[in-house]
Design a protein around this motif. Structure first.
Motif, mmCIF file in Angstrom:
data_model
loop_
_atom_site.group_PDB
_atom_site.id
_atom_site.type_symbol
_atom_site.label_atom_id
_atom_site.label_comp_id
_atom_site.label_asym_id
_atom_site.label_seq_id
_atom_site.Cartn_x
_atom_site.Cartn_y
_atom_site.Cartn_z
ATOM 1 N N SER A 651 11.452 -26.277 -16.051
ATOM 2 C CA SER A 651 10.421 -25.899 -17.022
ATOM 3 C C SER A 651 10.086 -27.077 -17.941
ATOM 4 N N ILE A 653 7.114 -27.919 -21.470
ATOM 5 C CA ILE A 653 6.098 -27.338 -22.362
ATOM 6 C C ILE A 653 4.797 -28.110 -22.185
ATOM 7 N N PRO A 659 5.177 -22.911 -22.329
ATOM 8 C CA PRO A 659 6.111 -23.435 -21.330
ATOM 9 C C PRO A 659 5.679 -22.978 -19.940
ATOM 10 N N LYS A 661 7.022 -23.093 -15.610
ATOM 11 C CA LYS A 661 8.141 -23.376 -14.706
ATOM 12 C C LYS A 661 7.593 -23.537 -13.298
ATOM 13 N N TYR A 681 3.803 -19.292 -16.335
ATOM 14 C CA TYR A 681 3.903 -19.642 -17.751
ATOM 15 C C TYR A 681 4.609 -18.538 -18.515
ATOM 16 N N LYS A 685 6.674 -17.782 -25.256
ATOM 17 C CA LYS A 685 7.115 -19.091 -25.749
ATOM 18 C C LYS A 685 8.594 -19.102 -26.133
ATOM 19 N N THR A 687 10.998 -19.698 -24.006
ATOM 20 C CA THR A 687 11.621 -20.815 -23.281
ATOM 21 C C THR A 687 11.455 -22.077 -24.114
ATOM 22 N N LYS A 688 12.524 -22.879 -24.243
ATOM 23 C CA LYS A 688 12.482 -24.084 -25.082
ATOM 24 C C LYS A 688 12.922 -25.325 -24.284
ATOM 25 N N PRO A 689 12.154 -25.716 -23.278
ATOM 26 C CA PRO A 689 12.534 -26.928 -22.540
ATOM 27 C C PRO A 689 12.332 -28.181 -23.386
#
Length: 794
Positions: A651, A653, A659, A661, A681, A685, A687-689
């Motif tokens: 993933s 952003i 974000p 993947k 997607y 938000k 997910t914090k890659p």
């Protein structure tokens, strides 16, 4: 037939002749516009016996002979031309070696065996020979090539080939080496266009003046007033120059009280300076320093600065250059007090010359240029130095009336042939030139020299501070000698060091050659350090002036200022003024599978990094649709710990958006070429890659984003100081300009106008180029985002 018609007819014949020998149309026309080169080239063509034409290779070599042949070896020119015409000397490398050999030989007897050995006559280098050596050099440096890829210093590698095969055709060498690189590396990637990362350098010691440490903060010297070193106008009676003469006496040049009072009455004690460019080319960054000093001192002292065209050489001057100079001076932020021309004062200068003869300080001479040079080297008086004053007056009048042929007489100042200063050896004041003047017309056929005219015009215009670069320091004695013997006001003269910037050339002769031989795309090519080129590249006057102010008004000559120092000031300026935008250079399609095909989400992107959420004008809308494009270099099939781009199952952003993947990779039939990426997607938000990518989405379903052309510029020369190299053209960076024709940009760029500047996130600062059309915008990269100035740059 009127004289103008005859002149036009002669030029047409010359143009036809030059085209016959294979010169391209542009070079031929530029040559015809220069009387001196036209005369030389015509003589060379006749001497070579090719008035009926020849092939282009021979023609280009003949052009080089006409423009570069050493004057001290003229007896041997016909010999060299026969070698060229018979193809015994057939490459640029051979010709350069021949010219060097003949220059060292001079007018002495020519040893043909040594000559042929020196320039490789009879040495045949086949394509197979070149290919063999190219393969050898590539193999020896393979590890470096594979590591650096297209960032490898090709100039150095080509130098290895040239060292082993000095007489090989340079173009063939370049073609075969490029082919070898492609064989080893394949297509260029976006990563190849990024600047290589430099290792952090240790800060230089305080006492190491050769490499001052720069910081990311404003250099402290910019806080100082650089003009405090100059005296006030009413101190000019204290300023003097000692001019030693061969009899042991010393002339102290300074204003008498009466002269100074007369001057101050006219000027009211105001500072008056002048910026005096010669209109024979485009202004470069060295002139930016001169402008800063000339206009800057006047502004600092609430005075005035003239823009004065030093137009004493009608053969080299063009209206194009005159118009350019005025435009660029104003673009740089300076407003001239008055625009004047040295030619405005031709009548006064002529009258001063007559007075100089009457006072016994000038004489008409009939020596040829070669004889003058020889006599000056031997410190010998001209045979005509002591002719009667009345005779010189009569001959000078004949010169003015056009009764003496060009080159048959000059007016020389009677100075001091025994002085230790070469610039006191009876300098030429006037020469005959039957050439119409671009400003004064055809009124005059005698023209004053720079050494004679500029100091007198400084005095006429009541200049208080005559400022120039250090190469004129030895002429200060002549400057004051002439004003003293004429008994007129003497300005304060002060010399400062030239501005020398790395990885470029600033000699007008070299710049002219780069332009006329089409090594670059004109005087305003963004790779040149001409001010027109810097403007087209997107640099601002404020940044350029901050740079020259920081360099200072010193007298320490020879310091090479890193171009990174200029780029530092450009970044400082553009970081405050250039709005942000997103552009993808090498687009890779990403299909968002969990977003409906016909839907889009508008997200707010920042024009400014510190934009407040309640300031609507500091944001622009970016459509996040089910098809977006990322940089091809931001995707890998194999992930790693130190990689923050996208990879299968990973993933990232999308900046300002969501974000995503990677869920699937669509390959072409070769199972290697990536056609597109499939991704999902995260609308929450959560997910914090770590990786954050710039991107461009489709503005409407099924519609491609805004297509733009992007030009990436690097250093024009590979070496820091190419001007010192014998083969300086061989140091040109083959990758100084890379054109990317199918980049994608966000929709907010569509209304950009020529000259508008932007920061393309993660890519650098860019400006809209004049080649833009309603169909496609063209952007020039001004500078990258990375700043190396604070890491030891000068």
């Amino acid at each position: 037939m009127p004289a103008n018609d005859e002149n036009s007819s002669d030029k047409e014949k010359c143009l036809e002749l030059f085209l016959k020998i294979g010169l391209d149309d542009r070079t031929a026309k530029n040559t015809v516009a220069n009387n001196k080169v036209t005369s030389n080239l015509t003589s060379v063509i006749n001497e070579a016996g090719v008035t009926d034409g020849c092939n282009r290779t021979v023609g280009n070599l003949l052009y080089t002979v006409a423009t570069k042949y050493p004057a001290n070896a003229l007896p041997h020119r016909s010999t060299l031309l026969q070698y060229v015409v018979s193809a015994k000397v057939k490459t640029t490398a051979q010709l350069d070696a021949a010219l060097s050999f003949l220059g060292a030989t001079g007018s002495e007897n020519l040893d043909l065996n040594q000559f042929e050995e020196a320039c490789g006559v009879g040495v045949e280098v086949s394509t197979e020979d070149i290919k063999h050596v190219v393969n050898e050099v590539a193999e020896e440096n393979k590890a470096t090539i594979l590591e650096l890829r297209y960032r490898v210093n090709v100039g150095v590698l080509l130098g290895h080939v040239r060292k082993r095969l000095p007489w090989a055709d340079a173009k063939v060498v370049k073609q075969l080496f490029d082919a070898k690189l492609y064989e080893l590396l394949g297509d260029r990637t976006a990563a190849d266009d990024e600047k290589p990362k430099k290792k952090k350098e240790k800060p230089a010691k305080v006492e190491d003046k050769a490499a001052p440490v720069a910081t990311s903060e404003k250099p402290p010297e910019e806080d100082l007033n650089p003009f405090l070193i100059f005296p006030n106008p009413d101190d000019n009676f204290k300023v003097h120059t000692e001019v030693p003469f061969s009899n042991g006496s010393i002339l102290r040049c300074c204003n008498t009280k009466a002269l100074l009072e007369k001057h101050l009455k006219v000027t009211g004690g105001k500072v008056l300076t002048r910026f005096p460019p010669e209109p024979n080319g485009y202004l470069h960054i060295g002139h930016a320093k001169a402008m800063f000093i000339d206009f800057g001192l006047a502004k600092d002292r609430v005075g005035s600065c003239y823009l004065r065209y030093d137009d004493t050489n009608p053969e080299a001057e063009k209206k194009e250059y005159i118009d350019h100079i005025e435009e660029i001076v104003r673009w740089m932020g300076w407003e001239p007090f008055k625009i004047t021309y040295t030619s405005n004062y031709f009548q006064e200068l002529y009258e001063f010359a007559v007075e100089l003869i009457r006072r016994g300080h000038a004489y008409v001479d009939h020596q040829t240029p070669d004889e003058i040079k020889e006599y000056r080297e031997k410190k010998l008086n001209s045979p005509w130095r002591d002719r009667p004053m009345s005779e010189s007056l009569k001959l000078f009048e004949d010169m003015r009336c056009g009764l003496i042929e060009e080159g048959k007489a000059t007016l020389r100042m009677k100075q001091d042939m025994q002085s230790d200063n070469y610039n006191m050896y009876d300098l030429i004041a006037y020469r005959i030139k039957f050439t119409p003047h671009p400003h004064a017309g055809d009124k005059w056929c005698i023209y004053p020299s720079y050494d004679y005219a500029h100091c007198i015009v400084d005095s006429i215009e009541n200049i208080t501070h005559s400022l120039c670069t250090l190469e004129f320091e030895t002429r200060r004695a002549s400057y004051y000698w002439l004003l003293h013997v004429l008994g007129i006001y003497q300005p304060f003269v002060w010399e400062y060091s030239r501005l020398n910037v790395s990885n470029t050339v600033m000699s007008k002769r070299k710049l002219n050659r780069l332009v006329t031989e089409k090594w670059v795309d004109g005087w305003d090519d963004p790779r040149l350090m001409t001010l027109a080129g810097l403007r087209r590249r997107g640099m601002t006057p404020a940044a350029i002036n901050a740079f020259v102010r920081g360099v200072g008004i010193t007298r320490s000559d020879g310091t090479l200022i890193s171009v990174e120092r200029l780029e530092y000031h450009v970044r400082e300026e553009l970081n405050k003024t250039a709005p942000r935008a997103m552009v993808v250079l090498h687009p890779l399609k990403v299909v968002i599978t969990n977003l409906e095909a016909n839907s889009a989400i508008d997200v707010d992107a920042k024009k400014w990094p510190d934009a407040q959420a309640d300031d609507a004008s500091a944001f622009y809308k970016v459509p996040f649709s089910n098809v977006v494009y990322i940089e091809r270099s931001d995707f890998r099939m194999q992930d790693s710990k130190d990689y923050y781009g996208l990879a299968p199952g990973k993933s990232v952003i999308l900046r300002y958006a969501f974000p995503i993947k990677c869920t699937e990779v669509i390959l072409a039939d070769d199972n290697e070429t990536i056609l597109e990426i499939r991704a999902e997607y995260d609308p929450t938000k959560k997910t914090k890659p770590k990786g954050v990518l710039h991107w461009v989405g489709q503005p409407f379903p099924g519609v491609e984003p805004l297509k733009v052309e992007v030009r990436l510029f690097e250093r024009l020369f590979l070496s820091e100081n190419p001007a010192e190299l014998d083969n300086w053209l061989g140091d040109l960076n083959p990758y100084s300009k890379v054109e990317i024709s199918n980049a994608y940009g966000v929709s907010s760029l569509k209304d950009a106008k020529v000259g508008d500047r932007f920061q393309f996130e993660r890519l650098g600062y860019f400006a809209v180029d004049q080649d833009s059309t309603p169909e496609k915008l063209v952007f020039n990269r001004t500078v990258t985002l990375k700043d190396n100035y604070g890491k030891g740059g000068k």
